[in-house]
Design an enzyme around this catalytic site. Structure first.
Site, PDB file in Angstrom:
ATOM      1  N   VAL A 239       0.873  -1.167   0.000  1.00  0.00           N
ATOM      2  CA  VAL A 239       0.000   0.000   0.000  1.00  0.00           C
ATOM      3  C   VAL A 239       0.910   1.216   0.000  1.00  0.00           C
ATOM      4  CG1 VAL A 239      -1.712   1.328   1.274  1.00  0.00           C
ATOM      5  CG2 VAL A 239      -1.859  -1.165   1.242  1.00  0.00           C
ATOM      6  N   ASP A 417       3.697  -2.837   4.182  1.00  0.00           N
ATOM      7  CA  ASP A 417       3.157  -4.190   4.072  1.00  0.00           C
ATOM      8  C   ASP A 417       1.824  -4.217   4.812  1.00  0.00           C
ATOM      9  OD1 ASP A 417       2.530  -6.898   4.234  1.00  0.00           O
ATOM     10  OD2 ASP A 417       4.602  -7.518   4.630  1.00  0.00           O
ATOM     11  N   HIS A 418       0.737  -4.411   4.055  1.00  0.00           N
ATOM     12  CA  HIS A 418      -0.601  -4.353   4.668  1.00  0.00           C
ATOM     13  C   HIS A 418      -0.896  -5.562   5.547  1.00  0.00           C
ATOM     14  CE1 HIS A 418      -4.266  -2.378   5.346  1.00  0.00           C
ATOM     15  NE2 HIS A 418      -4.489  -1.915   4.129  1.00  0.00           N
ATOM     16  N   ARG A 419      -0.042  -6.575   5.512  1.00  0.00           N
ATOM     17  CA  ARG A 419      -0.200  -7.682   6.456  1.00  0.00           C
ATOM     18  C   ARG A 419       0.236  -7.251   7.854  1.00  0.00           C
ATOM     19  NH1 ARG A 419       3.620 -12.050   3.781  1.00  0.00           N
ATOM     20  NH2 ARG A 419       4.935 -10.191   3.963  1.00  0.00           N
TER      21      ARG A 419
END
Length: 445
Positions: A239, A417-419
């Site tokens: 993102v 990192d959208h995790r």
């Protein structure tokens, strides 16, 4: 006398192979312990390897430009040895004498394979010059063997740049040594045309022109970077968010700080202030310093921030990092950035400087670019792209109302990192960074 074989060591970080860039010795040369004998290029840096033995060079087992696996024999050195303790590589079963301690802390692994060219098949190690039990005879054989030209590293590098095949150069130096003048003479005569196909065959780093097409070998840093970026792009869900910030006050602060005595010998760039602001923002959003552990199904947050500074070099993109940057003051950060950049440009970045990074800043503003969408370094959760600083009309709020002034403006882009980080965390990290740059005095709070 006995022949000691020196195997390509693992110079750190579990690297499995390296390219032989240039030999600093030739057959017949006398070397001492810890004398530099060869320069190698790994996926991360250029490294000079010292000799583990004292003696005379009997044979060079790998040619310049070849890529070999860790543990592969690359050089044979004739050393004085007692008859009762022959070398382990002589084919006898007696125990070998203790090896001298090296300045560089590494050790060779078991030899798993033979040397090979990038992009090609495998080949057995080919001596650059035939081995001989006597160094003087070996040197004579090397002079006589014109298929294995002798030249010092600077001359070899010149030949690579000019596209001159050393095999076609007639040496005029002592003992058959090719000189700089010899290479220039071949280049000016046009004989170097045959070196184009030769450089294609030995996978030189020099681009090869075939017709109207220029081909660049994919190797070294470029190859490692490509693999890392593909892995990152297709593993971590990226993102990217953007913000435009007025950095006029930060630049004014930079001008004042630069006059202070402790900063007079430091190149103080806006990037140092961006790094300081980013580190302050990470303190509020520690997930920006985390990494996703797929195997353990955990998010791991280190206690220290190893801040990567992306550096464009002739060898490609390198990202050395400043260890424990969160504990540093502005002067230390500025000095760290300058030191990393200087070593990266000179090709002296060490593998340990590339390891264990936790987050990265990439300064695309030095190229006059406003913004971009950076790709995460594998294993990291955030990367901040810093755009160029431009004078722009800006609405400034004041007690007497709003007014338009020319201000120094910068764009920041944060990929995460959208995790690991959700939208709120990423937005807060970027907003906090911009807030400190817009009003650096607030960084004291």
């Amino acid at each position: 006398m006995s022949t000691k074989l020196f195997r390509l060591p693992d110079v750190g970080e579990g690297l499995t192979e390296a390219e032989i860039v240039s030999w600093h010795v030739a057959v017949g040369d006398t070397v001492g312990v810890n004398q530099t004998i060869v320069e190698i290029e790994t996926a991360k840096s250029l490294v000079e390897l010292p000799s583990p033995y004292a003696g005379a060079v009997a044979e060079l087992l790998v040619e310049e430009g070849a890529t070999v696996d860790v543990g592969t024999p690359i050089i044979g050195i004739e050393t004085a040895a007692a008859p009762a303790t022959p070398d382990e590589d002589s084919g006898q079963n007696e125990a070998a004498p203790a090896e001298p301690k090296l300045l560089v802390g590494y050790g060779a692994k078991e030899p798993p394979a033979r040397p090979r060219r990038r992009g090609g098949g495998t080949a057995t190690p080919t001596p650059v010059a035939a081995a001989s039990p006597q160094p003087a005879a070996a040197a004579t054989a090397a002079v006589a063997d014109r298929s294995k030209p002798r030249a010092k590293p600077p001359v070899r590098k010149l030949a690579k740049v000019l596209g001159v095949d050393l095999a076609v150069v007639v040496p005029t130096g002592p003992e058959g040594l090719i000189t700089r003048a010899d290479v220039l003479a071949v280049d000016q005569s046009g004989t170097a045309a045959s070196a184009v196909s030769a450089s294609a065959g030995n996978h030189s780093a020099v681009p090869v022109t075939v017709g109207d097409v220029v081909r660049y070998p994919i190797k070294g840093v470029r190859k490692a970077t490509a693999a890392a970026m593909v892995t990152s792009a297709f593993t971590a869900p990226h993102v990217t968010e953007f913000v435009t910030v007025d950095v006029t006050e930060t630049l004014k602060l930079r001008d004042r700080v630069q006059t202070r005595r402790e900063f007079r010998d430091i190149k103080l760039t806006p990037l140092a202030f961006v790094a300081r602001a980013y580190l302050l923002a990470i303190a509020r959003t520690p997930m920006a310093n985390a990494r996703w552990d797929q195997a353990a199904q955990e998010i791991i947050v280190p206690s220290t921030v190893n801040l990567g500074i992306a550096a464009a070099t002739p060898r490609g993109l390198l990202v050395p990092n400043i260890k424990s940057a969160q504990a540093m003051r502005l002067r230390d950060i500025a000095q760290g950035i300058n030191d990393l950049a200087a070593r990266a440009r000179s090709g002296k970045t060490q593998p340990q400087e590339m390891a264990d990074g936790t987050t990265t800043i990439t300064n695309i503003g030095v190229f006059g670019v406003d913004t971009g969408t950076p790709i995460l370094n594998p294993g990291e959760a955030a990367i901040l792209a810093v755009g160029t600083i431009r004078k722009m009309p800006w609405v400034v709020e004041g007690p007497d109302g709003d007014r338009i002034e020319p201000r120094s403006v910068m764009q920041l882009a944060l990929s995460f990192d959208h995790r690991v980080m959700d939208g709120r965390q990423g937005s807060e990290l970027l907003a906090d960074t911009a807030f400190v740059l817009a009003d650096p005095g607030m960084g004291m709070l």
